[in-house]
Design a protein around this motif. Structure first.
Motif, short mmCIF file in Angstrom:
data_model
loop_
_atom_site.label_atom_id
_atom_site.label_comp_id
_atom_site.label_asym_id
_atom_site.label_seq_id
_atom_site.Cartn_x
_atom_site.Cartn_y
_atom_site.Cartn_z
N ALA A 129 0.85 -1.20 0.00
CA ALA A 129 0.00 0.00 0.00
C ALA A 129 0.88 1.24 0.00
N ASP A 130 0.42 2.30 -0.69
CA ASP A 130 1.20 3.55 -0.71
C ASP A 130 0.24 4.74 -0.70
N PRO A 131 -0.52 4.91 0.41
CA PRO A 131 -1.47 6.05 0.46
C PRO A 131 -0.78 7.41 0.42
N ASP A 132 0.51 7.45 0.78
CA ASP A 132 1.22 8.73 0.77
C ASP A 132 2.14 8.86 -0.45
N LEU A 133 1.74 8.21 -1.53
CA LEU A 133 2.56 8.21 -2.74
C LEU A 133 2.85 9.63 -3.22
N LYS A 134 4.11 9.85 -3.56
CA LYS A 134 4.56 11.14 -4.09
C LYS A 134 4.93 10.99 -5.57
N VAL A 135 4.83 12.06 -6.31
CA VAL A 135 5.22 12.03 -7.72
C VAL A 135 6.72 11.80 -7.83
N MET A 165 8.97 1.98 -1.78
CA MET A 165 8.55 0.61 -2.17
C MET A 165 9.59 -0.42 -1.75
N LEU A 166 10.85 -0.14 -2.01
CA LEU A 166 11.92 -1.08 -1.65
C LEU A 166 11.94 -1.33 -0.16
N GLN A 167 11.80 -0.31 0.64
CA GLN A 167 11.83 -0.46 2.10
C GLN A 167 10.63 -1.26 2.59
N GLN A 168 9.44 -0.95 2.05
CA GLN A 168 8.24 -1.63 2.51
C GLN A 168 8.26 -3.13 2.16
N VAL A 169 8.62 -3.43 0.93
CA VAL A 169 8.70 -4.83 0.51
C VAL A 169 9.82 -5.55 1.26
N ARG A 224 10.86 -4.97 4.30
CA ARG A 224 10.38 -5.29 5.66
C ARG A 224 9.46 -6.51 5.64
N ALA A 225 8.62 -6.62 4.62
CA ALA A 225 7.71 -7.77 4.53
C ALA A 225 8.47 -9.07 4.32
N ILE A 226 9.44 -9.05 3.42
CA ILE A 226 10.20 -10.28 3.12
C ILE A 226 11.03 -10.73 4.32
N ARG A 227 11.52 -9.76 5.07
CA ARG A 227 12.33 -10.12 6.23
C ARG A 227 11.50 -10.77 7.34
N LYS A 228 10.20 -10.79 7.20
CA LYS A 228 9.36 -11.49 8.17
C LYS A 228 9.40 -13.01 7.97
N VAL A 229 9.96 -13.45 6.84
CA VAL A 229 10.11 -14.89 6.62
C VAL A 229 11.18 -15.41 7.57
N LYS A 230 10.78 -16.30 8.47
CA LYS A 230 11.70 -16.85 9.48
C LYS A 230 11.66 -18.37 9.43
N TRP A 231 12.74 -18.98 9.88
CA TRP A 231 12.75 -20.44 10.06
C TRP A 231 13.69 -20.78 11.20
N ASP A 232 13.54 -21.99 11.72
CA ASP A 232 14.37 -22.43 12.84
C ASP A 232 14.92 -23.82 12.55
N ASP A 233 15.61 -24.39 13.54
CA ASP A 233 16.24 -25.70 13.34
C ASP A 233 15.21 -26.79 13.06
N GLU A 234 14.03 -26.66 13.65
CA GLU A 234 12.99 -27.66 13.41
C GLU A 234 12.53 -27.63 11.95
N ASP A 235 12.43 -26.43 11.38
CA ASP A 235 12.08 -26.33 9.97
C ASP A 235 13.14 -26.99 9.09
N VAL A 236 14.41 -26.76 9.43
CA VAL A 236 15.50 -27.35 8.66
C VAL A 236 15.46 -28.88 8.77
N ALA A 237 15.23 -29.39 9.99
CA ALA A 237 15.17 -30.84 10.20
C ALA A 237 14.01 -31.45 9.43
N ASN A 238 12.85 -30.81 9.48
CA ASN A 238 11.69 -31.35 8.76
C ASN A 238 11.90 -31.31 7.26
#
Length: 377
Positions: free
Chosen positions: A235-241, A252-256, A258-272
């Motif tokens: 979303a970009d409600p404050d979009l500037k020209v 856009m780069l910063q917002q996306v 931040r979203a991608i960095r929410k992808v997390k995994w742990d040792d259990e994910d790796v083991a599975n």
């Protein structure tokens, strides 16, 4: 002598792992005394002609190497000896012969997650696949006949340009031996070697996979895509020209990002992931459900009387109360885990084994899938 000590030339498993595994070659005379092989050349050719095997035919004539892959027909092997040197190699013999699976079990001091398969090759006198190196560990057990092995730990891995095989261009022999029936040679990854048949010759190669990190990383991301959930939409409600509309904006780069960095995994994910990925059968492998399946009560009775054995093609791994079988994961209770881990270790359970209800239900489900069956002997 202890079976493992004989197999490793008098070394204990700990000594072998400490001094040789992934470090340097080891020649073992009479690793399996009396071993003559598990099948003959004609039987190997017949296997190579099946539509559910992986096989290769390597020929060398007029100073040219040629490589063919399955499918094959018997006619493809007629008259080859008159046309030059050749060798046929068939993968996954342990998926077809019970005695081949038992042979592989002798090497269970290496974790099952590392096992690739048992490959068997046949070549008449002079045949081979040329000097090369592999990216995995292998035990080369001699069956029929004699094979001359030349090895080199050279760092020069320049390949012959244009060859259909990964042939070493500047192979320099450092050591050389002739192996006879029952002799075995262990080679660590990237050790150059060249096997030449001295007569009608069959070699049994027990290979251990060493997956590339790139391969694992790519497949792990595929595994994660079904297990992540990032809420919201861009979303970009404050979009500037922008001065240049073709440029990606910093917001856009910063917002996306931040979203991608929410992808997390742990040792259990790796083991599975590893358990599922490493137990996944190769693409040409299929399982046949029993034609006339026992009902659950008769299956339970058969288990009590005869025990159960994994299908030769089944891959089964375990970790932290999760069972992985042929690419699927099954979290289980601790009691069930211990029982099913015994099955994974030995590839069979004895008669009258005390099963939890959970374990019994899973065994019956896997029986219906063709992954295992009551023992017949």
């Amino acid at each position: 002598m202890n079976t493992k000590l004989a197999l490793l030339g008098g070394l204990s498993v700990n000594e072998f792992l400490r001094d040789y595994w992934q470090k340097k070659p080891l020649l073992i005379r009479q690793a399996i005394p009396g071993f003559k092989g598990l099948l003959g050349p004609q039987q190997l050719v017949e296997l190579a002609c099946r539509d559910d095997v992986q096989a290769r035919l390597v020929t060398y004539q007029r100073k040219q190497w040629k490589l063919r892959h399955e499918p094959f027909e018997p006619a493809d092997f007629e008259g080859l000896s008159k046309k030059g040197q050749w060798s046929v190699l068939v993968q996954g013999i342990n998926h077809f012969l019970p005695q081949a699976s038992e042979l592989v079990q002798r090497f269970n001091f290496i974790p099952h997650a590392r096992l690739d398969d048992l490959m068997v090759s046949y070549a008449p006198r002079g045949g081979g696949v040329g000097p090369h190196f592999d990216a995995y560990d292998v035990f080369l057990l001699q069956g029929l006949g004699h094979r001359r092995w030349q090895i080199s730990t050279q760092k020069d891995r320049t390949l012959v340009e244009g060859a259909p095989l990964r042939l070493l261009q500047n192979f320099k022999v450092e050591q050389e031996w002739v192996l006879e029936a029952g002799d075995m040679l262990y080679l660590p990854p990237h050790c150059g070697h060249n096997g030449i048949a001295e007569d009608d010759c069959m070699t049994y190669s027990i290979g251990f996979r060493t997956p590339w990190y790139q391969e694992l990383a790519e497949q792990f991301l595929v595994y994660l895509q079904d297990r992540i959930e990032i809420e919201g939409t861009y979303a970009d409600p404050d979009l500037k020209v922008q001065k240049h509309p073709s440029e990606l904006g910093a917001d856009m780069l910063q917002q996306v990002g931040r979203a991608i960095r929410k992808v997390k995994w742990d040792d259990e994910d790796v083991a599975n992931f590893l358990g599922s990925y490493l137990s996944e059968p190769k693409s040409h492998i299929f399982f046949d459900a029993p034609a006339r399946p026992l009902n659950e009560a008769r299956f339970a009775q058969a288990l009590l009387q005869r025990g159960v054995v994994l299908d030769l093609k089944t891959q089964m791994l375990c970790h932290s109360n999760t069972i992985f079988i042929n690419g699927d994961a099954y979290p289980v209770g601790q009691g069930s885990y211990r029982i099913l881990r015994d099955l994974a270790d030995a590839r069979r359970l004895p008669p009258s084994c005390k099963l939890t209800r959970e374990a019994a239900d899973l065994l019956y489900q896997w029986y219906l899938d063709g992954y295992l069956a009551p023992r017949t002997r």
